[in-house]
Write a protein that holds these residues in place. Structure first.
Motif: not given
Length: 114
Positions: A51-52, A31-32, A49, A56
């Motif tokens: 995510a999918s 997921h992340v 980070t 960002t």
């Protein structure tokens, strides 16, 4: 999933460094994925980070200087760090999350000299 971070080292202030994190399995389902860091005497903190869906997130202190990218085909997460400052000195950890499961790399040291 095992995460292997690399690319840390010593750089002068104002310089650039790239970190890479290789996953033993597929990160496409994560997921992340992202990077955290811990400086001497300070708490663990989020750096960036992704995510999918490609969203960002960046810490305010690194915005416009750091760029995170994930490559689901190569199962890698990278962090390009530009305009480095001495306060960026820390051990950087790669992280991945799938649901409630969290995975951490071993950390790579980044030292920025003034």
């Amino acid at each position: 999933v095992q995460l292997q971070a690399s690319g840390g080292g010593l750089v002068q202030a104002g310089g650039s460094l790239g970190l890479s994190c290789a996953a033993s399995g597929s990160i496409g389902s994560m997921h992340v994925v992202g990077w955290y860091r811990q400086a001497p005497g300070k708490q663990h903190e989020l750096v960036a980070t992704v995510a999918s869906d490609g969203t960002t997130t960046y810490a305010e202190s690194v915005k416009a200087r750091f760029t995170i990218a994930r490559d689901n085909r190569k199962n890698t997460v990278s962090l390009q760090m530009n305009s480095l400052k001495p306060e960026d000195t820390a051990v950087y950890y790669c992280h991945a999350r799938w649901g409630q499961n969290n995975y951490w790399g071993q950390g790579t040291l980044v030292t920025v000299s003034s």
